[in-house]
Design an enzyme around this catalytic site. Structure first.
Site, PDB file in Angstrom:
ATOM      1  N   ARG A 114       0.855  -1.203   0.000  1.00  0.00           N
ATOM      2  CA  ARG A 114       0.000   0.000   0.000  1.00  0.00           C
ATOM      3  C   ARG A 114       0.889   1.251   0.000  1.00  0.00           C
ATOM      4  O   ARG A 114       0.545   2.270  -0.577  1.00  0.00           O
ATOM      5  CB  ARG A 114      -0.949  -0.015   1.214  1.00  0.00           C
ATOM      6  CG  ARG A 114      -1.697   1.285   1.402  1.00  0.00           C
ATOM      7  CD  ARG A 114      -2.941   1.184   2.265  1.00  0.00           C
ATOM      8  NE  ARG A 114      -2.833   0.311   3.412  1.00  0.00           N
ATOM      9  CZ  ARG A 114      -2.116   0.572   4.520  1.00  0.00           C
ATOM     10  NH1 ARG A 114      -1.442   1.700   4.628  1.00  0.00           N
ATOM     11  NH2 ARG A 114      -2.077  -0.301   5.509  1.00  0.00           N
ATOM     12  N   TYR A 173     -17.184  15.569 -15.287  1.00  0.00           N
ATOM     13  CA  TYR A 173     -17.639  14.183 -15.257  1.00  0.00           C
ATOM     14  C   TYR A 173     -18.669  14.019 -14.125  1.00  0.00           C
ATOM     15  O   TYR A 173     -18.444  14.490 -13.000  1.00  0.00           O
ATOM     16  CB  TYR A 173     -16.434  13.251 -15.060  1.00  0.00           C
ATOM     17  CG  TYR A 173     -16.837  11.837 -14.717  1.00  0.00           C
ATOM     18  CD1 TYR A 173     -17.738  11.138 -15.518  1.00  0.00           C
ATOM     19  CD2 TYR A 173     -16.360  11.209 -13.569  1.00  0.00           C
ATOM     20  CE1 TYR A 173     -18.133   9.852 -15.194  1.00  0.00           C
ATOM     21  CE2 TYR A 173     -16.750   9.923 -13.249  1.00  0.00           C
ATOM     22  CZ  TYR A 173     -17.644   9.250 -14.063  1.00  0.00           C
ATOM     23  OH  TYR A 173     -18.041   7.986 -13.727  1.00  0.00           O
ATOM     24  N   ASP A 176      -7.987  18.531 -14.339  1.00  0.00           N
ATOM     25  CA  ASP A 176      -8.259  17.167 -14.792  1.00  0.00           C
ATOM     26  C   ASP A 176      -7.935  17.129 -16.282  1.00  0.00           C
ATOM     27  O   ASP A 176      -8.651  17.713 -17.110  1.00  0.00           O
ATOM     28  CB  ASP A 176      -9.725  16.811 -14.515  1.00  0.00           C
ATOM     29  CG  ASP A 176     -10.043  15.363 -14.864  1.00  0.00           C
ATOM     30  OD1 ASP A 176      -9.397  14.821 -15.780  1.00  0.00           O
ATOM     31  OD2 ASP A 176     -10.951  14.774 -14.244  1.00  0.00           O
ATOM     32  N   LYS A 218      -8.711   5.969 -19.100  1.00  0.00           N
ATOM     33  CA  LYS A 218      -9.099   6.473 -20.420  1.00  0.00           C
ATOM     34  C   LYS A 218      -7.929   6.391 -21.408  1.00  0.00           C
ATOM     35  O   LYS A 218      -7.436   5.325 -21.658  1.00  0.00           O
ATOM     36  CB  LYS A 218      -9.641   7.887 -20.273  1.00  0.00           C
ATOM     37  CG  LYS A 218     -10.616   8.047 -19.099  1.00  0.00           C
ATOM     38  CD  LYS A 218     -11.853   7.175 -19.261  1.00  0.00           C
ATOM     39  CE  LYS A 218     -12.882   7.500 -18.233  1.00  0.00           C
ATOM     40  NZ  LYS A 218     -13.257   6.446 -17.333  1.00  0.00           N
TER      41      LYS A 218
HETATM   42  O1  P1T Z   1     -13.709   6.259 -13.788  1.00  0.00           O
HETATM   43  P1  P1T Z   1     -12.520   6.775 -13.057  1.00  0.00           P
HETATM   44  O2  P1T Z   1     -11.235   6.137 -13.449  1.00  0.00           O
HETATM   45  O3  P1T Z   1     -12.740   6.802 -11.581  1.00  0.00           O
HETATM   46  O4  P1T Z   1     -12.320   8.308 -13.531  1.00  0.00           O
HETATM   47  C1  P1T Z   1     -13.237   9.314 -13.211  1.00  0.00           C
HETATM   48  C2  P1T Z   1     -13.138  10.415 -14.228  1.00  0.00           C
HETATM   49  C3  P1T Z   1     -12.412  11.548 -13.926  1.00  0.00           C
HETATM   50  N1  P1T Z   1     -12.295  12.569 -14.797  1.00  0.00           N
HETATM   51  C4  P1T Z   1     -12.888  12.526 -16.009  1.00  0.00           C
HETATM   52  C5  P1T Z   1     -12.749  13.686 -16.947  1.00  0.00           C
HETATM   53  C6  P1T Z   1     -13.618  11.395 -16.393  1.00  0.00           C
HETATM   54  O5  P1T Z   1     -14.178  11.380 -17.611  1.00  0.00           O
HETATM   55  C7  P1T Z   1     -13.757  10.305 -15.482  1.00  0.00           C
HETATM   56  C8  P1T Z   1     -14.542   9.088 -15.813  1.00  0.00           C
HETATM   57  N2  P1T Z   1     -15.425   9.236 -16.917  1.00  0.00           N
HETATM   58  C9  P1T Z   1     -16.245   8.280 -17.403  1.00  0.00           C
HETATM   59  C10 P1T Z   1     -16.323   7.032 -16.926  1.00  0.00           C
HETATM   60  C11 P1T Z   1     -17.078   8.696 -18.554  1.00  0.00           C
HETATM   61  O6  P1T Z   1     -17.630   7.837 -19.273  1.00  0.00           O
HETATM   62  O7  P1T Z   1     -17.184   9.903 -18.783  1.00  0.00           O
END
Ligand code: P1T
Length: 385
Positions: free
Chosen positions: A52, A104, A176, A201
């Site tokens: 961790r 998001y 972000d 992503k």
């Molecule tokens: O899903 P995660 O890895 O926890 O990421 C969250 C997140 C953070 N910032 C942005 C700009 C994002 O698009 C996302 C996650 N977005 C999707 C799952 C979506 O389909 O838009």
């Protein structure tokens, strides 16, 4: 491998943070699938005590993502939301955060439904005008949170202008950078203090792993975030780190193709009589086209558009595509299509969605790297359905 500091993005994507394995010379960082490390005696460890806290595969990924963003420190998490949470957890009860109004849906939910209950205060402003950020700052503001391009309305935030406004009041800025990626946009160079990613992503790029990351140049932020990372435990496993690192190696090549395909598809949609509006920063019709040209190397692989005929037509379109798969998420090699109001942004209250333009006819595409002609033919037949 020590690569020169001025190496290009492709070289950094492939090599940054990674060394041949010291025991075997393996060029790929091994998956150190271990929870603990044997010590010679109490405290006699080799820099690794418990996974961790530190793990060699994660450490390589953290160095790699820091290298991509040309930052000093990288910290990886089990998801983008876990990375976002870690930043807020560095703040104190009662602190105020100024955020993009469009973001998001899961980040919005985390802020308003989880952290608001723990005494954090949030203001959501339209950051297309940096003055809105300036006027939202109060004595209690401890962070500005910007997403650019925003999800799903593809609004842009002038990172440099927002950082200048926040800096006058000594407020740090987190960006972000998930939609743009370090291949297209460099928030740290524009003045941001923290860069956040959902590595799920474009960085991972193959829709096979969920993860998150933070990059910063500040030693103090690194220490605070690492303390939270270790204390709250939202860390990624070594196999996930390996997959993410493997994906990143082709980031620069993939992004070129995502952008080229998306540009052509945005133009196709803009010329289609069934399409009311297209939101894509690579179109001259985008109100912030000039900012996109200045701030981004290319406009990215994400497109939102409004189809004529509302929910009924949108639903038919989402069922009719053959190559574009109807699914949440984005940034993988395969093309995805989704309906933000029902899917990714369902947790945003209907009145907010309405104000932002996330209406029943809004559709979001994550344009993949398949053959452009096939993608265009798929949309053409689906729009005719
Ligand atoms: O899903 P995660 O890895 O926890 O990421 C969250 C997140 C953070 N910032 C942005 C700009 C994002 O698009 C996302 C996650 N977005 C999707 C799952 C979506 O389909 O838009």
């Amino acid at each position: 491998m020590r690569i020169p500091d001025d190496s290009g993005l492709g070289t950094r994507a492939i090599h940054a943070g990674q060394q041949p394995d010291p025991t075997t010379g393996a060029i790929m960082t091994p998956i150190y699938q271990t929870s603990t490390y044997v010590q010679d005696g109490p405290g006699g460890h080799k820099g690794f005590e418990y996974s961790r806290t530190q793990n060699p595969t994660r450490q390589a990924l953290e160095g790699n993502i820091a290298g991509l963003e040309r930052g000093k420190h990288g910290l990886c998490f089990a998801s983008g939301c876990a990375a976002t949470s870690a930043i807020v957890m560095c703040l104190d009860h009662g602190d105020h955060i100024v955020c993009s109004d469009d973001m998001y849906g899961g980040t919005f939910r985390l802020f308003t439904k989880v952290f608001a209950r723990h005494g954090f205060q949030f203001s959501f402003v339209d950051m297309r005008d940096p003055k809105n950020v300036e006027s939202a700052l109060t004595d209690k503001t401890k962070l500005v949170w910007a997403e650019t391009p925003t999800n799903p309305m593809m609004k842009l935030v002038d990172i440099e202008a927002v950082c200048d406004a926040a800096k006058k009041k000594g407020v740090p800025v987190a960006v972000d950078n998930t939609f743009a990626t370090p291949a297209l946009q460099s928030p740290l160079a524009l003045g941001a203090d923290l860069v956040v990613h959902s590595t799920t992503k474009y960085l991972g790029g193959h829709s096979d792993v969920v993860g998150g990351a933070i990059v910063t140049n500040h030693d103090e932020w690194q220490q605070r975030i690492h303390f939270v990372q270790n204390s709250s435990g939202g860390t990624p496993g070594p196999f996930d780190c390996f997959l993410t690192m493997r994906g990143i190696k082709t980031l620069h090549v993939r992004m070129d193709r995502h952008c080229d395909n998306a540009q052509a598809i945005a133009e196709q949609l803009a010329a289609h009589d069934q399409v009311e509006k297209v939101y894509y920063p690579g179109l001259e019709s985008h109100p912030q086209y000039a900012l996109a040209q200045k701030q981004m190397k290319k406009p990215g692989g994400m497109i939102s558009f409004v189809v004529k005929g509302g929910l009924d037509k949108a639903t038919r379109l989402l069922k009719a595509t053959r190559i574009f798969a109807c699914a949440e998420s984005l940034g993988g090699v395969e093309s995805l299509i989704e309906h933000p109001a029902i899917m990714t942004h369902a947790s945003v209250p209907p009145e907010n969605r309405k104000a932002l333009g996330i209406d029943d006819g809004l559709i979001r595409l994550s344009v993949g790297i398949e053959d452009l002609a096939d993608l265009q033919a798929d949309l053409k037949q689906a729009l005719a359905a």
